[in-house]
Each structure stands twice: as C-alpha cells, then as structure tokens.
Design an enzyme around this catalytic site. Structure first.
Site, short mmCIF file in Angstrom:
data_model
loop_
_atom_site.label_atom_id
_atom_site.label_comp_id
_atom_site.label_asym_id
_atom_site.label_seq_id
_atom_site.Cartn_x
_atom_site.Cartn_y
_atom_site.Cartn_z
N PRO A 7 0.59 -1.08 0.08
CA PRO A 7 0.12 -0.16 -0.04
C PRO A 7 1.03 1.37 -0.19
O PRO A 7 1.95 1.40 0.68
CB PRO A 7 -1.00 -0.04 1.50
N CYS A 49 1.80 3.26 9.73
CA CYS A 49 2.12 4.61 9.29
C CYS A 49 2.83 5.54 10.38
O CYS A 49 2.36 5.82 11.44
CB CYS A 49 0.66 5.18 8.86
C1 LIG Z 1 4.38 7.54 -0.28
C2 LIG Z 1 4.28 6.21 0.60
C3 LIG Z 1 3.06 6.04 0.97
C4 LIG Z 1 2.76 5.08 1.95
N1 LIG Z 1 1.70 4.69 2.14
C5 LIG Z 1 1.43 3.68 3.09
C6 LIG Z 1 0.02 3.01 3.25
O1 LIG Z 1 -1.07 3.81 2.97
N2 LIG Z 1 -0.02 2.06 4.11
C7 LIG Z 1 0.92 1.30 4.60
O2 LIG Z 1 0.80 0.47 5.30
N3 LIG Z 1 2.01 1.75 4.01
C8 LIG Z 1 2.47 2.80 3.65
N4 LIG Z 1 3.69 3.13 3.14
C9 LIG Z 1 4.73 2.25 3.48
C10 LIG Z 1 5.15 1.14 2.37
O3 LIG Z 1 4.19 0.22 2.34
C11 LIG Z 1 6.30 0.35 3.01
O4 LIG Z 1 6.07 -0.41 4.01
C12 LIG Z 1 7.65 1.04 2.97
O5 LIG Z 1 7.72 1.91 2.00
C13 LIG Z 1 8.87 0.26 3.22
O6 LIG Z 1 8.89 -0.57 1.78
P1 LIG Z 1 9.98 -0.21 0.68
O7 LIG Z 1 11.34 -0.15 1.41
O8 LIG Z 1 9.71 -1.20 -0.25
O9 LIG Z 1 9.38 1.06 0.16
C14 LIG Z 1 3.92 4.32 2.41
C15 LIG Z 1 5.42 4.71 1.97
C16 LIG Z 1 5.53 5.55 1.26
C17 LIG Z 1 6.87 5.84 0.60
#
Ligand SMILES: Cc1cc2nc3c(=O)[nH]c(=O)nc-3n(C[C@H](O)[C@H](O)[C@H](O)COP(=O)(O)O)c2cc1C
Length: 358
Positions: free
Chosen positions: A19, A122
């Site tokens: 997400p 979050c």
């Molecule tokens: C712009 C943005 C929006 C995000 N929105 C959500 C969200 O709505 N719900 C959620 O559980 N995590 C959210 N996250 C966290 C991501 O789902 C993920 O856990 C985090 O970016 C780590 O993963 P990555 O290293 O692959 O980016 C968000 C992250 C970013 C950067």
C-alpha cells in the site's frame, strides 16, 4: 519457491505490491499486476471517514464522497486487500463490515476486497497523534482489540501490517505479532523499520526473520526490496512466505517479473527504453481516464519522473515532466528522450544492468 496463503487466498509466488498512499491507486496497481504482482493492497483508507460518510444525506454531497472510492475493488483486481486505518475497534470493525457487504454510500467497486488489512505502521504525525498507524505498536492491547473486532465482524481474512517497533528502545515486533496472531490475524506483514526510522535506508530484515520464527501464520517481508536480488536475499535470510515491494515498484512495475524470473532461474529481459516509455504513457493515460485530465496529469508528473530514472537526459526531462499539463506535452518529451537515446545503446545497457529504481 515461497508459498503464501492468506485464509483462502493463494498467492503463488508471494509477490505483493505494498500500500502506498497517494501512489498505489488503481492505475498503479494495474501496471504492477500487468508485470507480475500477484496481490495488491489499496492506499490506506480511514475507517472512521468511511463510517461517517454513511450519514451523508444530501445527494450532491454523496456524489463527492472521497473515502469510499479509495476502497473500490474491480473484478480484475482479485486478489486485492483494502487497508483500513483507525484506532477505535468499533469503527474499524464497522468499516470492514461495510467493505465486505458492499452496501455503503459511495461504493463503486465490483467485488468486496479479498482481504482486510489493518495499518499499524504509518509513521505520519497526523496519524500517530490520533493513536492510529504505528502508534498502535505502543498500545498492543488496543491493536489486539481492533483485530478481534474485525475478526468478529467479517468472514474475510484479516491481516496486519506492522513495523519493527516504535523506536530503537521499543522494538517489539515479535511479541506484538504473536498477540496479533492470537487475536485472529491470518497473516502479518513486517516492515523492518521502527517508526522513528520512517523510511531511512537500512531496513532490518533480522526482525522479519524473528517474527517468522515466532508465529505460525504467514509472514510477508517488506523493506528495501529494489531488485530481484534483494527479494531473493530477503526470502533466504528471513524465511518469509512472501515479499512486499513499495518504492521499488515506483516507475518500475517490471520488478515483479524480474523477481519471478529469478525465483524460477529463468533469464530476465528488462524493458527497452521504448517499452519503458510506452508503459509510462499508458500509465499517464490510465490516470487521466480514472481521474480526469486535471487531476490525472497532476498525479502523473511524479510517476513519469520515476519511469525515466536512469535514462540519459532524464534530469533535464524530469524538470519538464514535473510541469506537464497534457498528455500531448508528455508525448513530446518522451519523443525527445527517445531521439536523444537512439544514437547509441548506452542507456538501454545501463537499464539492463540495474533494471530497477533507486
Ligand atoms: C509515499 C508512501 C506512501 C505509503 N503509504 C502507505 C500506506 O498507505 N499504508 C501502509 O501500510 N504503508 C504505506 N507506506 C509504507 C510502504 O508500504 C512500505 O512499508 C515502506 O515504503 C517500506 O517498503 P519499501 O522499502 O519497499 O519502500 C507508504 C510509503 C510511502 C513511501
């Protein structure tokens, strides 16, 4: 090969799109599915806002409901989770019930979500100050009550997405995950960072491994997967049942196909520059179709900048991409990028080497 089963939902290679509020809308999810994501999650949806919208009486206001559309699931999107955030068990449960029944104001989806996911990660101040998101990791009793309430309210599988903990002094993902399992969670997604770390580099995969060993429900690993190699390393190091990619899929929906090929020992051919720009264009067109020209173009800007990452001439193009006002303008910039890169194969070769985003 990982196997991820959440309740009655089978995700053959455990390839999940995370997400991403403001990013993982239907157009983004569609692109990810096209290139190999097997399971997607909506942007986070406020449980309370969804419930409050139900008391909206005026038809003109009903036409402008903002929360319900975020939770819409189309038939082609199965299996997709809708993620709820909230701090009050009764609101989260009521919102989950609405989603399962499909009988609520503003419902514009074709099917109910396959899974209800609860946001416990979050880090944003406006969320945690209400006791929502990652603040729940400081209040496991409340988090447990939320999971129990949702579990009772719906027959859909229920999952939670957590962080390693609140901060370095409070890394409680293992005990927390065990409580969520006991409360009825069908799977647990672990983002290997504390709330204090926000999105800083260096996710802790060890905590994912420890959660995996502590619970019997499936664990999805998340944090810092930017290439197929990263995904395989995470699977190996943590034993998790599936991987969830967030920022690594921005401008790079092909990452899922690359991971799948690596899992199966098959050669992977990254997209050429031309294919990359063609997909980017389709992404922008999809946004305009879904959200109208004004919003669609405004939202397309940063996606387009992500798609051209690593392309020769991208820094200059990016400045212009961030100001586009129409699909025609976008098409012009892409034509120039194509022409600028036709003289030699450097860019394509570079992209083949990395095949990924930052
Ligand atoms: C712009 C943005 C929006 C995000 N929105 C959500 C969200 O709505 N719900 C959620 O559980 N995590 C959210 N996250 C966290 C991501 O789902 C993920 O856990 C985090 O970016 C780590 O993963 P990555 O290293 O692959 O980016 C968000 C992250 C970013 C950067």
């Amino acid at each position: 090969m990982p196997e991820l089963v959440i309740g009655d939902v089978h995700i053959p290679h455990g390839l999940c799109l995370a997400p991403l509020a403001g990013v993982s809308d239907r157009t983004f999810r569609r692109m990810a599915r096209r290139y190999g994501a097997e399971y997607t999650v909506s942007e986070m949806v406020s449980a309370k806002a969804l419930c409050y919208e139900q008391s909206c009486r005026r038809p003109s206001a009903q036409a402008r409901l903002r929360t319900a559309p975020l939770a819409a699931v189309m038939r082609e999107e199965y299996p997709m989770a809708v993620q709820l955030f909230g701090a009050e068990p009764e609101f989260v449960a009521q919102a989950a019930r609405l989603l399962e029944s499909g009988e609520y104001l503003g419902c514009c989806g074709e099917i109910p979500p396959a899974v209800i996911d609860i946001n416990m990660g979050c880090p944003m101040a406006k969320i945690v100050n209400n006791g929502e998101g990652s603040a729940l990791m400081k209040d496991p009793a409340r988090a447990e009550a939320i999971v129990r309430a949702v579990r009772r309210a719906v027959s859909l599988p229920v999952t939670v997405k957590i962080r390693a903990g609140w901060d370095a002094e409070h890394v409680n993902a293992v005990e927390f995950a065990m409580r969520m399992e006991q409360a009825g969670a069908d799977a647990i997604c672990v983002h290997g960072r504390t709330r204090a770390q926000m999105y800083a580099p260096g996710a802790d995969w060890e905590i994912i491994r420890r959660v995996r060993e502590a619970v019997t429900v499936p664990v999805i690993g998340n944090g810092d997967i930017f290439s197929a190699d990263d995904a395989l390393r995470m699977l190996r190091q943590t034993g998790c049942h599936g991987v969830m990619v967030a920022r690594g899929a921005q401008g790079n929906p092909w990452i899922f196909r690359a991971i799948r090929c690596a899992m199966e020992g098959l050669p992977y051919t990254p997209p050429t520059l031309s294919e990359r720009l063609q997909t980017a264009m389709e992404h922008a067109e999809g946004l305009v179709r879904e959200k109208g020209e004004r919003t669609g173009i405004a939202e397309a800007r940063r996606h387009m900048a992500w798609y051209v990452h690593g392309v020769r001439g991208a820094p200059a193009a990016r400045n212009r991409l961030m100001r586009i006002c129409s699909l025609e303008e976008l098409s012009e910039i892409f034509s120039e990028l194509r022409m600028g890169n036709e003289s030699d194969g450097t860019v394509t070769k570079n992209m083949e080497k990395t095949g990924e985003n930052p």
